[in-house]
Scaffold this active site. Sequence first.
Site, PDB file in Angstrom:
ATOM      1  N   GLU A  82      -3.109  -8.466   3.250  1.00  0.00           N
ATOM      2  CA  GLU A  82      -3.500  -8.957   4.587  1.00  0.00           C
ATOM      3  C   GLU A  82      -5.005  -8.909   4.787  1.00  0.00           C
ATOM      4  O   GLU A  82      -5.526  -9.474   5.744  1.00  0.00           O
ATOM      5  CB  GLU A  82      -2.769  -8.153   5.674  1.00  0.00           C
ATOM      6  CG  GLU A  82      -3.249  -6.710   5.917  1.00  0.00           C
ATOM      7  CD  GLU A  82      -2.722  -5.677   4.916  1.00  0.00           C
ATOM      8  OE1 GLU A  82      -2.138  -6.074   3.884  1.00  0.00           O
ATOM      9  OE2 GLU A  82      -2.910  -4.477   5.182  1.00  0.00           O
ATOM     10  N   HIS A  90      -4.186  -4.363  -0.188  1.00  0.00           N
ATOM     11  CA  HIS A  90      -3.850  -4.906   1.126  1.00  0.00           C
ATOM     12  C   HIS A  90      -3.961  -6.432   1.096  1.00  0.00           C
ATOM     13  O   HIS A  90      -5.050  -6.959   1.313  1.00  0.00           O
ATOM     14  CB  HIS A  90      -4.788  -4.333   2.193  1.00  0.00           C
ATOM     15  CG  HIS A  90      -4.516  -2.906   2.514  1.00  0.00           C
ATOM     16  ND1 HIS A  90      -3.526  -2.533   3.382  1.00  0.00           N
ATOM     17  CD2 HIS A  90      -5.068  -1.766   2.057  1.00  0.00           C
ATOM     18  CE1 HIS A  90      -3.495  -1.213   3.469  1.00  0.00           C
ATOM     19  NE2 HIS A  90      -4.415  -0.718   2.664  1.00  0.00           N
ATOM     20  N   CYS A 143       0.836  -1.208   0.000  1.00  0.00           N
ATOM     21  CA  CYS A 143       0.000   0.000   0.000  1.00  0.00           C
ATOM     22  C   CYS A 143       0.873   1.261   0.000  1.00  0.00           C
ATOM     23  O   CYS A 143       1.566   1.524  -0.956  1.00  0.00           O
ATOM     24  CB  CYS A 143      -0.990  -0.016   1.160  1.00  0.00           C
ATOM     25  SG  CYS A 143      -2.267   1.240   0.993  1.00  0.00           S
TER      26      CYS A 143
END
Lengths: 198, 251
Positions: A182, A180, A77
Amino acid sequence: MKTAVIKYNSGNVQSVLYALERLGVDAELTDDPEKILSADKVIFPGQGEASSAMRYLKARKLDQLIKEIKQPFLGVCLGLQLLCEHSEENDTECLGIFPVKVKKFIPENTQEFKVPHVGWNELENLSDNPILKDLPANPFVYYVHSYFAELSEMTIAQTHYIHDFSAMLHLDNYYAIQAHPEKSGEVGEKLLSNFLSI
Amino acid sequence: MLTKRIIPCLDIKDGRTVKGVNFVELRDAGDPVELAKIYSDEGADELVFLDITATVDKRKTLAELVTKVAKAINIPFTVGGGISTVEDVKVLLNAGADKISINSSAVKNPGVIDEMAAEFGSQCIVVAIDTRDVDGRDYVHTHGGRKPTLLQTQAWAQEVCDRGAGEILLTSMDHDGTKAGFSNELLAEISSALSIPVIASGGAGSMAHFRDVFTFGKADAALAASIFHFKEIGIPDLKSYLGNEGISVRK
C-alpha cells in the site's frame, strides 16, 4: 467482487483501505466472521507487535477463522509473520499456515545495518506466480520491520538485508508479503491488483 | 539492496504549502496534495510535511490534509510540527500518516518518546533534532533552531534512540539554507553511533552534496526543500546521478 480487510488491533489499516480505494476496489474493514467468510478476497494487514496481535485474534476466534478461509488471502507485513509458525517477537506461537519461523534481525555490524530495516529494497528471485505477474525485474518495495521470515519452499520472492529472507510466501490460497504494498508506489499497486485478480 | 532515500519536505501553514514553489505544472501552487503527487510520481522515496501553523484550532485542518494526502499518494509520509501528546499522534496516524515527527516537545518532556513508541511502535516515531555549533561543540536547539538548550547533540541522539525513536531527522542549523553541503562530520558521528536510521537535513545545494552525505555523512536518507521546490535539482536527475556514483537508489 467483495474484499474484506480483517479488523483487529493493528496499526496502519487505513493506508491499506486507501490503497484499495485508489484501485477502485469495494473493500470493507470488518471482524464479522460471516462477512469475512463470504468475501471474494480477504486481506490481513498488519503493523504492531506479534504476541498482542495473536492474543487479540484468539480472544475473538479470528485465529480459527483465518485457518478456515478458502478464498485468496493476503497477509501484509505483520500479517505475513502471523501466518507463520512461530515468531521470536516475545516468543509467540502464530497461526502456522506457513511452516516457517520468524526471526529477529541481528546485525553483526550495526554501522552498516540498522534495525528496523526501513526503506526501499528489491524483490529478487521472483517465482512464476500470478501475484508476481508483469512486474519489472527486481522491483522495489517499501519495508519497515525488525523481524523476518526465513527462506522456505513457499518463498516466491526474496529480499536481502543482513540475510536473504522471505519477502513473499505462497501456499494454496494463502499469499503473504513482508513489505507494504500500500506504500510501494506503482509496484505495490500492481501486486495488490494482481492479488485481487487471482 | 536497501537504497538511500530522497525526501522532499513541504512546509504547511493552515493546510497550504508556504515556501514558494516553482512548478509550472501546478494548477494551485499552494496545494500540498498536488505537489505531493508530483514528487511521488517523480520518484521521491518518502515525503515530510512540516506544519508551521501556530494556533491549536487550526490543527484540525492538518488532520484533514493528512487524509487527503494519504488518499492521493502511494509512498510513505511523515507529519511533523507542534505534536506533543500521544493523542496528537493518534489523530494524525488515524488520518493516514505513516510516521510522525516530534522535536521541541521531546526536549521538554523526553518521556513522551517512550510513551509514543510503546503506544504506536518505534517505526512511526521520528525524532527531529535541530543542532547548532556553539564554540566548537554541538548543542540541540528548539523552536525552529532559535532557542539553545544545554543538551549535547550526540548525547541527545543516543538518548532518543534508547527511548524508542524509530528514526532521527538531524538538521544542522549552521548548514540549513547555505546550500554549501550537509553537516557530514556530525552526521557520520551520530549515524555510526546509533542503531537506527538517520535522515540528514540542512545544506543541500548540489547533487554532489547528496552523494557526500550518503558516503562521508553515512546518512540513510537525505531531506531537502527549496532545491526541489525551485527545481534546481530534479529528483529523476538526482537519482540517476547517484546511481552513476555507485550509490544504491530506487529507480
